[in-house]
Design a protein around this motif. Structure first.
Motif, PDB file in Angstrom:
ATOM      1  N   ASP A 182      21.119   2.618   2.983  1.00  0.00           N
ATOM      2  CA  ASP A 182      21.561   3.019   4.322  1.00  0.00           C
ATOM      3  C   ASP A 182      20.534   4.042   4.827  1.00  0.00           C
ATOM      4  N   PHE A 183      19.610   3.567   5.653  1.00  0.00           N
ATOM      5  CA  PHE A 183      18.502   4.435   6.089  1.00  0.00           C
ATOM      6  C   PHE A 183      18.977   5.553   7.019  1.00  0.00           C
ATOM      7  N   VAL A 184      20.023   5.292   7.806  1.00  0.00           N
ATOM      8  CA  VAL A 184      20.556   6.347   8.681  1.00  0.00           C
ATOM      9  C   VAL A 184      21.094   7.490   7.800  1.00  0.00           C
ATOM     10  N   ASP A 198       0.779  -1.237   0.000  1.00  0.00           N
ATOM     11  CA  ASP A 198       0.000   0.000   0.000  1.00  0.00           C
ATOM     12  C   ASP A 198       0.812   1.288   0.000  1.00  0.00           C
ATOM     13  N   ASN A 199       1.973   1.256  -0.639  1.00  0.00           N
ATOM     14  CA  ASN A 199       2.560   2.534  -1.043  1.00  0.00           C
ATOM     15  C   ASN A 199       3.324   2.342  -2.351  1.00  0.00           C
ATOM     16  N   ASP A 200       3.634   3.441  -3.013  1.00  0.00           N
ATOM     17  CA  ASP A 200       4.206   3.370  -4.372  1.00  0.00           C
ATOM     18  C   ASP A 200       5.535   2.612  -4.386  1.00  0.00           C
ATOM     19  N   TRP A 201       6.329   2.826  -3.333  1.00  0.00           N
ATOM     20  CA  TRP A 201       7.657   2.205  -3.271  1.00  0.00           C
ATOM     21  C   TRP A 201       7.542   0.681  -3.265  1.00  0.00           C
ATOM     22  N   ARG A 202       6.629   0.193  -2.437  1.00  0.00           N
ATOM     23  CA  ARG A 202       6.503  -1.264  -2.273  1.00  0.00           C
ATOM     24  C   ARG A 202       5.970  -1.918  -3.565  1.00  0.00           C
ATOM     25  N   VAL A 203       5.059  -1.237  -4.222  1.00  0.00           N
ATOM     26  CA  VAL A 203       4.538  -1.746  -5.501  1.00  0.00           C
ATOM     27  C   VAL A 203       5.698  -1.834  -6.509  1.00  0.00           C
ATOM     28  N   VAL A 218      11.458  10.801   2.059  1.00  0.00           N
ATOM     29  CA  VAL A 218      12.389   9.790   1.543  1.00  0.00           C
ATOM     30  C   VAL A 218      11.632   8.861   0.587  1.00  0.00           C
ATOM     31  N   ASP A 219      12.291   8.401  -0.434  1.00  0.00           N
ATOM     32  CA  ASP A 219      11.851   7.429  -1.454  1.00  0.00           C
ATOM     33  C   ASP A 219      12.116   7.961  -2.861  1.00  0.00           C
ATOM     34  N   ALA A 220      11.592   9.175  -3.143  1.00  0.00           N
ATOM     35  CA  ALA A 220      11.722   9.748  -4.495  1.00  0.00           C
ATOM     36  C   ALA A 220      10.976   8.921  -5.538  1.00  0.00           C
ATOM     37  N   ASP A 247       2.755   5.077   9.449  1.00  0.00           N
ATOM     38  CA  ASP A 247       2.804   3.701   8.930  1.00  0.00           C
ATOM     39  C   ASP A 247       3.173   3.602   7.443  1.00  0.00           C
ATOM     40  N   PHE A 248       3.906   4.566   6.943  1.00  0.00           N
ATOM     41  CA  PHE A 248       4.349   4.578   5.538  1.00  0.00           C
ATOM     42  C   PHE A 248       3.182   4.676   4.549  1.00  0.00           C
ATOM     43  N   LYS A 249       2.011   5.154   5.021  1.00  0.00           N
ATOM     44  CA  LYS A 249       0.831   5.171   4.137  1.00  0.00           C
ATOM     45  C   LYS A 249       0.299   6.598   3.946  1.00  0.00           C
ATOM     46  N   ASP A 251      15.944   3.814  11.693  1.00  0.00           N
ATOM     47  CA  ASP A 251      17.200   4.392  11.210  1.00  0.00           C
ATOM     48  C   ASP A 251      17.021   5.794  10.620  1.00  0.00           C
ATOM     49  N   ARG A 252      15.896   6.014   9.946  1.00  0.00           N
ATOM     50  CA  ARG A 252      15.694   7.368   9.385  1.00  0.00           C
ATOM     51  C   ARG A 252      15.481   8.376  10.507  1.00  0.00           C
ATOM     52  N   LYS A 253      14.871   7.933  11.591  1.00  0.00           N
ATOM     53  CA  LYS A 253      14.692   8.824  12.751  1.00  0.00           C
ATOM     54  C   LYS A 253      16.064   9.181  13.329  1.00  0.00           C
ATOM     55  N   ALA A 259       8.972  13.531   6.590  1.00  0.00           N
ATOM     56  CA  ALA A 259       8.215  12.277   6.494  1.00  0.00           C
ATOM     57  C   ALA A 259       9.172  11.148   6.119  1.00  0.00           C
ATOM     58  N   HIS A 260       9.025  10.015   6.780  1.00  0.00           N
ATOM     59  CA  HIS A 260       9.923   8.887   6.492  1.00  0.00           C
ATOM     60  C   HIS A 260       9.652   8.256   5.127  1.00  0.00           C
ATOM     61  N   ASN A 261       8.558   8.621   4.464  1.00  0.00           N
ATOM     62  CA  ASN A 261       8.437   8.249   3.041  1.00  0.00           C
ATOM     63  C   ASN A 261       7.547   9.242   2.300  1.00  0.00           C
ATOM     64  N   ASP A 262       7.615   9.154   0.967  1.00  0.00           N
ATOM     65  CA  ASP A 262       6.877  10.107   0.129  1.00  0.00           C
ATOM     66  C   ASP A 262       5.373   9.989   0.334  1.00  0.00           C
ATOM     67  N   VAL A 293      15.716  -8.316   1.495  1.00  0.00           N
ATOM     68  CA  VAL A 293      15.756  -7.116   0.662  1.00  0.00           C
ATOM     69  C   VAL A 293      15.114  -5.939   1.398  1.00  0.00           C
ATOM     70  N   ASP A 294      15.661  -4.813   1.241  1.00  0.00           N
ATOM     71  CA  ASP A 294      15.263  -3.467   1.655  1.00  0.00           C
ATOM     72  C   ASP A 294      15.275  -3.190   3.141  1.00  0.00           C
ATOM     73  N   ARG A 295      14.934  -4.147   4.014  1.00  0.00           N
ATOM     74  CA  ARG A 295      14.971  -3.874   5.446  1.00  0.00           C
ATOM     75  C   ARG A 295      15.793  -4.927   6.182  1.00  0.00           C
ATOM     76  N   GLY A 296      16.601  -4.463   7.128  1.00  0.00           N
ATOM     77  CA  GLY A 296      17.398  -5.392   7.923  1.00  0.00           C
ATOM     78  C   GLY A 296      16.601  -5.958   9.089  1.00  0.00           C
ATOM     79  N   ALA A 352      13.022  -1.241  10.271  1.00  0.00           N
ATOM     80  CA  ALA A 352      14.366  -0.664  10.154  1.00  0.00           C
ATOM     81  C   ALA A 352      14.367   0.758   9.570  1.00  0.00           C
ATOM     82  N   PRO A 353      13.616   1.031   8.485  1.00  0.00           N
ATOM     83  CA  PRO A 353      13.685   2.392   7.946  1.00  0.00           C
ATOM     84  C   PRO A 353      13.109   3.439   8.900  1.00  0.00           C
ATOM     85  N   ALA A 354      12.126   3.063   9.718  1.00  0.00           N
ATOM     86  CA  ALA A 354      11.562   4.022  10.678  1.00  0.00           C
ATOM     87  C   ALA A 354      12.594   4.312  11.775  1.00  0.00           C
TER      88      ALA A 354
HETATM   89  O1  AHR Z   1      11.974  -0.298   3.545  1.00  0.00           O
HETATM   90  C1  AHR Z   1      11.813   0.738   2.640  1.00  0.00           C
HETATM   91  C2  AHR Z   1      10.686   1.637   3.030  1.00  0.00           C
HETATM   92  O2  AHR Z   1       9.534   0.883   3.277  1.00  0.00           O
HETATM   93  C3  AHR Z   1      10.262   2.658   2.009  1.00  0.00           C
HETATM   94  O3  AHR Z   1      10.757   3.921   2.253  1.00  0.00           O
HETATM   95  C4  AHR Z   1       8.784   2.733   2.239  1.00  0.00           C
HETATM   96  O4  AHR Z   1       8.092   3.509   1.316  1.00  0.00           O
HETATM   97  C5  AHR Z   1       8.469   1.339   2.471  1.00  0.00           C
HETATM   98  O5  AHR Z   1       7.243   0.933   2.887  1.00  0.00           O
END
Ligand code: AHR
Length: 317
Positions: free
Chosen positions: A135-137, A40-45, A250-252, A195-197, A171-173, A221-224, A116-119, A167-169
């Motif tokens: 590197d989310f930090v 349910d966000n553009d990045w994940r799709v 973040v995301d672009a 919630d990234f939504k 580390d980005r914080k 915002a931690h994501n677009d 992939v994408d999150r540790g 992890a992105p929440a």
């Molecule tokens: O793990 C990457 C993050 O998770 C992206 O920034 C976000 O849009 C997604 O849900």
């Protein structure tokens, strides 16, 4: 850039035969399970599309599961992939913790797991083969640096956080807090998860603007998608996003670029979801028993309204 320790994933001896029969022709088709946290966000799709496209390109059978943001569903999907005897698993984990038991099952079945994408946090790093992620930090720090420059080091900030425990929440914080630490007049006056939504970002911003409205000068915002929700809330409150309130996220993703071109979103730090090719390279290497980096860090860039229009036609997601 490659980082961290180089290790060998040792739980893949049984699978090496399957793999050697597959990618260069002949033999049995490789079967890979992909457990995606949600859609349910553009990045994940975009991430799902990248993984699906790459599997199709390589002639790999992909078993896909969308956990709909439910951790228990994601754990069940991995158990199900193991029961089906897949050759490898690609996992985009919801949160950092809670993976140990299911990853032990995968290891016992000699099925390599590519993150992939999150540790994640596990006591035994041999439970997964490798992690491919940004590197989310550093992303949080880039957002802070951009905002400090834009505001001359003076801002009252609302922070829209991602999913708690992800992890992105986390580390980005941290990266953002580290970045603004040098600027005593940059303050986070409220922080809450969206919630990234998009819808949640809007809802949280509405509430926080009612409480702190006149004081707010910036949103991080931690994501677009949350930033886009915040922009709707700012407009509904009769303010001008991008002017009266500066917004960095973040995301672009493409929608973020379109918003920057309109003059609403001010800055987007890139986080690429195009992880399919690297993920399947890692699957190949794990199945062959090759040595490879425990973590591959994806490089990200910063875009703002000055570069958005030029870059928009090049965006792949
Ligand atoms: O793990 C990457 C993050 O998770 C992206 O920034 C976000 O849009 C997604 O849900």
């Amino acid at each position: 850039m490659l980082a961290a320790a180089i290790t060998t994933f040792t739980g893949c001896d049984k699978k090496a035969d399957t793999q050697s029969a597959n990618p260069q022709g002949g033999g049995k088709k490789l079967v890979v399970g992909f457990s995606q946290v949600g859609a349910d966000n553009d990045w994940r799709v975009a991430e799902t599309k990248s993984i699906r496209d790459e599997a199709a390109k390589r002639g790999i059978e992909l078993k896909y599961d969308d956990a709909k943001d439910d951790m228990s569903k994601q754990l069940a999907a991995i158990s199900s992939f193991i029961a089906q005897g897949v050759d490898a698993i690609i996992l985009a984990p919801k949160v950092e913790t809670g993976w140990e038991p299911v990853l032990k099952e995968a290891k016992a079945a000699k099925i390599p797991v590519i993150l992939v994408d999150r540790g994640i946090k596990v006591s035994d790093e041999s439970l997964y083969a490798t992690l491919i992620a940004s590197d989310f930090v550093a992303e949080g720090k880039m957002a802070a640096d951009w905002l400090a420059k834009k505001t001359g080091g003076k801002a009252n900030i609302i922070e829209l956080e991602g999913t708690p425990g992800a992890a992105p929440a986390i580390d980005r914080k941290k990266g953002f807090a580290d970045g603004i630490a040098a600027f005593p007049e940059m303050k986070i006056i409220a922080a809450q998860s969206g919630d990234f939504k998009t819808a949640k970002g809007k809802e949280v911003t509405e509430t926080l603007l009612q409480k702190h409205g006149k004081d707010v000068t910036a949103i991080y915002a931690h994501n677009d998608n949350m930033a886009l929700g915040a922009i709707e809330a700012i407009k509904a409150a009769g303010k001008k996003p991008g002017q009266e309130i500066i917004i960095v996220s973040v995301d672009a993703v493409k929608a973020g670029f379109e918003s920057m071109v309109k003059g609403e979103l001010n800055c987007a730090v890139e986080c690429t979801p195009l992880l399919g090719p690297a993920a399947f390279d890692a699957v190949d290497m794990a199945l062959k028993g090759d040595k490879f980096d425990k973590k591959t860090v994806v490089q990200d860039r910063v875009f703002d309204q000055s570069s958005a229009a030029t870059e928009l036609p090049n965006r792949k997601y």
